[in-house]
Design an enzyme around this catalytic site. Structure first.
Site, PDB file in Angstrom:
ATOM      1  N   GLY A 306       0.833  -1.193   0.000  1.00 21.91           N
ATOM      2  CA  GLY A 306       0.000   0.000   0.000  1.00 21.91           C
ATOM      3  C   GLY A 306       0.869   1.244   0.000  1.00 21.91           C
ATOM      4  CB  ALA A 307       1.232   4.061  -1.881  1.00 23.81           C
ATOM      5  CE  LYS A 327       3.169   3.182   7.934  1.00 24.05           C
ATOM      6  NZ  LYS A 327       2.356   3.980   8.877  1.00 24.05           N
ATOM      7  CG  ASP A 422      -6.653   8.855   8.588  1.00 20.38           C
ATOM      8  OD1 ASP A 422      -7.743   9.179   8.069  1.00 20.38           O
ATOM      9  OD2 ASP A 422      -5.653   8.536   7.925  1.00 20.38           O
TER      10      ASP A 422
END
Length: 536
Positions: A306-307, A327, A422
């Protein structure tokens, strides 16, 4: 069937009770800088994916690659030199009215220079050199009163020399060499410029204008000075001054580099080659960069899981066969990368729960910041909702309960409490048994139990942010609960918050649809009640 309808109605009534008012359900307009940059991205071809994390659902673009923001979260720099970008440059760049630097040199960008660049009152540096730009140089560039540095050399620009540039009093460096411009050339007293390589200008009659060195930084010329010894003396003096300035700049850069290196070495007292094994930071393992480089096949794009705004997440496998998620943070020398690194380490040391993503270890060198997590074989809730086969209802219920337990722990059992800021389906991961694990604490904030909120710059993803947080910048556990409510709606409908609106052709419609459905259901129930009483 009646039980199923009753359960569905109960769920939506529950969401209605959580809603504050119809007014608060509307979405704020999307950040105009996000819209402008997404339009620029759409006009470019990006073979290496350097713009992949330019997410149109972002609240602002300040965590994006190639973007620099001010302390007020306004875009002041767009820099993507030597990235093999092609396509054309969109005129929406003129909407980024706070831009001070545009650095897109050494790419393959074609088309014309957008005249909208002239609408950037604060622009100081514009470098579009070594591309494939064609057409005329827009006269609107003469409106850039703050412009100091302009390079358009090594393109295929045609038309007359831009006379309007002579009106920019701040312009100190101008390179228009190696194009197909025509004369005449206006006077630029005490200005540094280069027009070498323009055949229609640099003919035999214009040798005084075109006597600069084509492969070096252009020298200062005076168009009014007579040729001869006087010019030679001025050239020698100019060279001497230039060399002195270059030496001073090199010394200053060396000092800055040394200070920066010392600052980086002080972070967690970790040097260039940190020792392996456990250190004093809890039970976190201190990985070497080489170890993680080998595990991820040199951070191969094939291993990207994922980005995000702070960097990419890679799948990695250690020598003993252990699978990890690594990460790799970007902008480690800037605000965002270092901030997330410190935030994640701080939060993980406070929060340990089965429904929270745990940190296995990290790697910190002067040039790299990496965080290592367990590999989540079933990905994120967001990815599983769009995958086949669809998640069954028992699994969705278990995911909702697990995420709720994780958030409850953060809000009630941590001291100080932790506000995630978030909460969304993409940040809730699923292990081998589809147990929900809340992750990505890069935006989290600590909040004392005696405080009602913390005021910060707005961060998060459009469609998942509480309206009061958007309007005031004040976040608390309530903003997390709002995000959790959106997560529940996504679990029920199987669609993203913004995708839902697009499906029924109405912007930001998920909450509005729930509100109208609840109003309809309540009205239907009241009507049924009246009929029942009448029959009685």
């Amino acid at each position: 069937m009646a039980i199923s309808n009753r359960r569905c109605r109960f769920l939506f009534l529950l969401f209605c009770l959580c809603s504050c008012s119809r007014v608060s359900l509307s979405y704020e307009p999307r950040n105009h800088e996000v819209e402008a940059l997404v339009s620029i991205k759409n006009g470019l071809n990006d073979p290496h994916g350097v713009l992949n994390n330019w997410d149109e659902d972002s609240v602002d673009p300040c965590s994006w690659a190639m973007i620099t923001c001010s302390s007020e979260n306004l875009v002041i720099g767009l820099g993507a030199p030597s990235q093999s970008l092609s396509g054309s440059l969109s005129g929406t760049i003129g909407n980024l009215t706070n831009l001070r630097q545009v650095l897109l040199q050494n790419n393959n960008i074609s088309g014309e220079i957008p005249p909208e660049l002239g609408a950037l009152p604060k622009l100081q540096t514009l470098d579009l050199s070594n591309n494939r730009l064609s057409g005329v140089i827009p006269s609107s560039l003469g409106q850039l009163n703050s412009l100091q540095y302009l390079r358009l050399n090594n393109n295929s620009l045609t038309g007359p020399f831009p006379v309007s540039l002579a009106k920019i009093t701040q312009l100190a460096f101008l390179d228009l060499s190696y194009n197909n411009l025509s004369g005449p050339v206006p006077k630029f007293p005490a200005r540094t410029f280069n027009v070498v390589g323009n055949p229609l200008i640099c003919g035999s009659s214009s040798t005084d204008v075109c006597s600069g060195s084509p492969n070096s930084v252009p020298l200062s010329f005076s168009l009014n000075a007579p040729p001869g010894q006087h010019n030679s003396k001025k050239l020698v003096i100019g060279l001497g001054v230039s060399l002195s300035v270059v030496c001073l700049i090199l010394i200053a850069l060396a000092l800055l580099w040394h200070r920066k290196r010392q600052r980086n070495l002080n972070i967690l007292n970790i040097g260039d080659k940190p020792e392996e094994g456990l250190i004093s930071l809890g039970n976190l393992r201190n990985f070497t960069f080489r170890e993680l480089q080998l595990a991820t096949d040199n951070f191969s794009s094939k291993n990207i899981l994922g980005a995000g705004g702070f960097g990419n997440v890679y799948r990695g496998k250690l020598g003993d066969g252990t699978t990890l998620a690594v990460k790799r943070l970007k902008d480690v020398a800037g605000t965002f990368g270092e901030s997330q690194f410190r935030t994640e380490l701080e939060m993980i040391s406070l929060a340990v729960h089965r429904n929270l993503l745990r940190l296995i270890g990290y790697c910190a060198t002067p040039n790299e910041r990496l965080l290592v997590y367990p590999y989540m074989s079933n990905g994120s809730v967001a990815s599983r909702l769009r995958a086949k086969p669809a998640l069954d209802w028992n699994t969705r219920k278990r995911i909702a309960i697990g995420a709720a337990r994780g958030l409850l722990y953060l809000h009630e059992q941590c001291d100080p409490k932790i506000i995630h800021r978030d909460v969304k389906a993409a940040n809730v991961l699923l292990d081998d048994f589809y147990e929900a694990v809340v992750g990505d604490f890069g935006l989290a904030k600590l909040l004392d139990h005696s405080d009602s909120h913390v005021t910060t710059a707005v961060r998060g993803t459009v469609g998942h942010i509480a309206p009061e947080y958007l309007s005031t910048g004040q976040s608390s556990e309530k903003t997390d609960v709002f995000g959790f409510g959106i997560l529940l709606l996504e679990l029920i409908t199987g669609m993203r918050a913004l995708e839902f609106g697009k499906t029924i052709n109405q912007k930001g419609a998920m909450l509005e649809w729930v509100s109208s459905f609840c109003s309809y259901s309540l009205g239907e129930e009241n009507s049924a009640g009246k009929k029942s009483r009448s029959a009685g």
